[in-house]
Write a protein that holds these residues in place. Structure first.
Motif, short mmCIF file in Angstrom:
data_model
loop_
_atom_site.label_atom_id
_atom_site.label_comp_id
_atom_site.label_asym_id
_atom_site.label_seq_id
_atom_site.Cartn_x
_atom_site.Cartn_y
_atom_site.Cartn_z
N LEU A 617 37.61 51.03 -53.21
CA LEU A 617 36.66 50.95 -52.10
C LEU A 617 35.23 51.13 -52.60
CD1 LEU A 617 35.82 50.93 -49.10
CD2 LEU A 617 36.43 53.37 -49.01
N ALA A 618 35.04 52.13 -53.44
CA ALA A 618 33.69 52.40 -53.97
C ALA A 618 33.21 51.25 -54.85
CB ALA A 618 33.69 53.70 -54.76
N ALA A 619 34.11 50.70 -55.67
CA ALA A 619 33.72 49.62 -56.58
C ALA A 619 33.35 48.36 -55.83
CB ALA A 619 34.88 49.33 -57.55
N GLU A 620 34.14 48.03 -54.80
CA GLU A 620 33.94 46.76 -54.10
C GLU A 620 32.79 46.81 -53.10
OE1 GLU A 620 37.75 46.28 -52.39
OE2 GLU A 620 38.76 45.95 -54.32
N SER A 621 32.49 47.99 -52.60
CA SER A 621 31.49 48.10 -51.54
C SER A 621 30.12 48.55 -52.03
CB SER A 621 31.98 49.09 -50.49
OG SER A 621 32.12 50.38 -51.08
N GLY A 622 30.08 49.13 -53.25
CA GLY A 622 28.81 49.62 -53.77
C GLY A 622 28.45 51.01 -53.30
N PHE A 623 29.40 51.72 -52.67
CA PHE A 623 29.11 53.08 -52.22
C PHE A 623 28.99 54.02 -53.42
CE2 PHE A 623 31.38 51.52 -48.31
CZ PHE A 623 30.23 51.44 -47.53
N GLY A 624 28.15 55.04 -53.27
CA GLY A 624 27.94 56.00 -54.34
C GLY A 624 28.93 57.13 -54.35
N LEU A 625 29.55 57.41 -53.20
CA LEU A 625 30.48 58.53 -53.10
C LEU A 625 31.48 58.25 -51.98
CD1 LEU A 625 31.15 61.62 -53.74
CD2 LEU A 625 29.72 62.12 -51.75
N VAL A 626 32.74 58.44 -52.28
CA VAL A 626 33.80 58.35 -51.28
C VAL A 626 34.75 59.51 -51.53
CG1 VAL A 626 35.63 56.94 -50.27
CG2 VAL A 626 33.66 55.82 -51.32
N GLU A 627 35.01 60.32 -50.50
CA GLU A 627 35.94 61.43 -50.71
C GLU A 627 36.68 61.77 -49.43
OE1 GLU A 627 33.50 64.61 -52.20
OE2 GLU A 627 32.84 65.23 -50.22
N CYS A 628 37.88 62.26 -49.61
CA CYS A 628 38.71 62.76 -48.51
C CYS A 628 39.04 64.21 -48.79
CB CYS A 628 40.00 61.96 -48.39
SG CYS A 628 39.78 60.26 -47.86
#
Length: 648
Positions: A617-628
């Motif tokens: 998700l982070a790689a494809e969307s360009g987000f800097g941080l994704v966490e659960c």
């Protein structure tokens, strides 16, 4: 112009060396270098130069020992005419001045380098005074050191020699204006001079991809890498004060990269030398089961604790093996592991040889540790190249006291801690816990409006991760309807931007039941934010998974135990995203879930799968941080209770 390939033959086996500068005084850096080369009986052509014009064309190494302001002019004069320029001079980047450069094919070592040493060719191209006593050029250990700190590297060479570990070579990389440590390491691994053990001291990491390349090459070649890192312990990111950043420091990521490639990351200089000694004498072996033989019960107990701290295990010996051992020992001896042969018997080399042979032939241990006397290496089988790695540990001896034994190939160590470190170094294994490296293609950093909490949940769901039932509510009736449909209690959350920590901002209400739902919903709506109602699941275990975008590593994946005390728990694993999910799962089993065997079977693989879904998700969307955080373990499934997606 592209830099030429690193030809280490000209650096390590130079046929000619020119020394330019600092030769007018006996204590000058050039004069010391000349003295070292002559005392070492270097057989190549040696030229003393006063200017760049006097440097012979085609010379392999030119030592440059002139004041910093004159260095660039000197280099311009020899560029393309010498294979390597070894620049001792300091006073460049460390003082904010430009680094010296070469453009015509000459490779630059330094500046601010202590030089190099390669014992087989007697090339003692260094000014370090410590080499006054090392010009004998003893070698054969198969160990080579690359150090970003020259003075510290020289100290390590001396420390190793005190143990009887005579390093084959040293390169001090200095400021690394051209040649950096990992590039040199990769070239060394591919060269005819390839060592059995590559020692590293690194204070900075300019090229993480280069480190990965070097470790991959070393592992493929069966070369053991042993490294000490200085000044690389700060967290790589502090984005949004995230849990992911807190638990995935640069050092944590590096530790996993080293483990994946079967390399050793040590904690201090003493351990670096001792681990290199173990890798040199014992090689790389499989298995971590240690059989301990001692004449002192107390020493055996201490040894067991030290071995456990080094990741080694003391297996319980089978009844049949214990019976075989008992037949060789006095009645008062203990045949448990550690095997206490009693103080009376430990001095009997025939009995000791029999006990060690029985343990070795049993197949129940992978290594042997004998706590005994200096002359018992043969009886214990503690010899270089032995089929079963073994070490004899003395009690409270100086390292120099066993130097002669080690030089003769006897694995006799001065104390328990050293012996345990040496044995542990032989068990680093080959890493690579399954699967090859995975490609990671990053899009640019997202410039979109920062996602809200509800948008974060939707993104995580779209990535294929199960999320606890939730919906946006605009009033009390919707909250009551949601609770009636999904079950009570529910949790209410303000739909704040993901950068904002909801709990810290007072945007969370837990344990909301029907009788209080209307009151809490109205109160939260009055803050002006939308409200998320979610099913509040009861969990037997709170977990965590997150991904951050790192300026050096690209994406870093983290997972482990979660909840509000994630940093205090310190039961997480952080890896570069190009390592396979199977490796993350293996490390989670080893460091987190395997602490209670059988209870959490399969959880590591589930959690790793979720972590890598977040990475995609982070790689494809360009987000800097994704966490659960937290993820809940519910009926054997992992369910996300919350999510944060940060654009930058």
């Amino acid at each position: 112009m592209n830099a030429p390939a690193v030809d280490l033959t000209r650096l390590l086996r130079p046929r000619s060396v020119a020394v330019l500068g600092a030769t007018s005084r006996e204590t000058g850096l050039g004069s010391r270098t000349l003295r070292h080369l002559r005392d070492a009986e270097y057989t190549g052509e040696l030229t003393v130069c006063r200017s760049s014009d006097e440097v012979p064309d085609g010379v392999d190494i030119t030592v440059v020992a002139v004041p910093a302001p004159a260095v660039q002019d000197v280099l311009a004069g020899i560029d393309g005419r010498t294979g390597y320029a070894v620049v001792y001079s300091s006073g460049f980047e460390e003082l904010g001045r430009p680094a010296p450069r070469m453009t015509a094919g000459t490779r630059l070592l330094g500046p601010n380098t202590v030089g190099l040493y390669y014992a087989p060719s007697r090339a003692v191209v260094t000014f370090a005074q410590a080499f006054d006593t090392l010009t004998e050029c003893r070698h054969g250990s198969g160990a080579f050191l690359i150090s970003q700190s020259g003075a510290f590297g020289v100290r390590l060479v001396q420390a190793a020699a005190r143990y009887g570990l005579h390093l084959d070579g040293l390169i001090g990389t200095g400021n690394e204006s051209d040649l950096e440590a990992c590039a040199l390491g990769t070239a060394l691994i591919a060269s005819p001079e390839a060592p059995r053990v590559l020692m590293l001291y690194l204070e900075s990491l300019r090229d993480p991809a280069g480190l990965d390349t070097m470790l991959t090459a070393a592992n493929a070649a069966g070369i053991q890498v042993v490294a000490l890192l200085g000044g690389l312990t700060e967290a790589g990111s502090s984005a949004a004060a995230s849990h992911t950043s807190a638990v995935s420091s640069d050092h944590a990521v590096l530790a996993e990269l080293f483990a994946y490639h079967g390399a050793l990351l040590v904690r201090d200089d003493r351990e670096l030398v001792q681990a290199a000694l173990g890798a040199s004498m014992l090689g790389r072996r499989a298995g971590t089961r240690v059989g301990v033989v001692t004449g002192s019960g107390g020493a055996g107990v201490v040894a067991a604790d030290i071995l456990a701290a080094r990741g080694l295990t003391l297996p319980e010996l089978s009844a049949g093996l214990r019976q075989e051992l008992a037949a060789q020992l006095p009645e008062i001896a203990s045949t448990r592991n550690p095997v206490d042969v009693t103080a009376q018997t430990i001095g009997d080399n025939d009995v000791l040889a029999g006990v060690c042979g029985t343990l070795r032939d049993s197949g129940e241990v992978d290594l042997l540790l004998v706590i005994g006397r200096e002359d018992q290496a043969d009886a214990a089988g503690a010899l270089t190249g032995a089929s079963t790695p073994a070490a004899v540990a003395l009690l409270d001896r100086d390292a120099s006291g066993v130097r002669a034994r080690i030089e003769r190939g006897q694995v006799v160590l001065p104390d328990l801690a050293t012996a345990c470190t040496v044995l542990a170094a032989a068990t680093a294994g080959t890493g690579a816990g399954g699967g090859g490296l995975r490609p990671v293609t990053l899009v640019g950093v997202s410039g979109n409006t920062p996602p809200t909490a509800s948008e974060s949940l939707a993104l995580v769901e779209k990535a294929g991760i199960e999320v606890a039932p939730w919906r946006l509510v605009s009033g009390a009736p919707e909250t009551l309807g949601f609770g009636a449909a999904e079950g009570w209690p529910v949790v209410l959350k303000a739909d704040l931007p993901a950068e904002v920590h909801k709990a810290s901002a007072g945007g969370v209400r837990l344990d909301v039941y029907g009788e209080t739902a209307a009151e809490h919903t109205r109160a939260m709506l009055e803050t002006g934010h939308r409200v998320i109602a979610a099913r509040q699941l009861r969990t037997s275990l709170e977990l965590f998974a997150g991904v951050r975008r790192d300026p050096q590593w690209g994406l870093v994946v983290s997972a482990g135990l979660g909840g509000s005390n994630i940093e205090l728990l310190d039961l997480t694993v952080a890896v570069p995203a190009h390592l396979p999910a199977e490796w993350l799962a293996r490390r989670l089993d080893e460091h987190v879930f395997g602490r209670v065997p059988g209870r959490y079977e399969g959880i590591a693989h589930q959690l790793a799968k979720i972590a890598y879904a977040l990475a995609d998700l982070a790689a494809e969307s360009g987000f800097g941080l994704v966490e659960c955080n937290p993820l809940a373990l519910v009926d054997g499934r992992i369910v996300a209770l919350d999510a944060r997606v940060v654009a930058r």
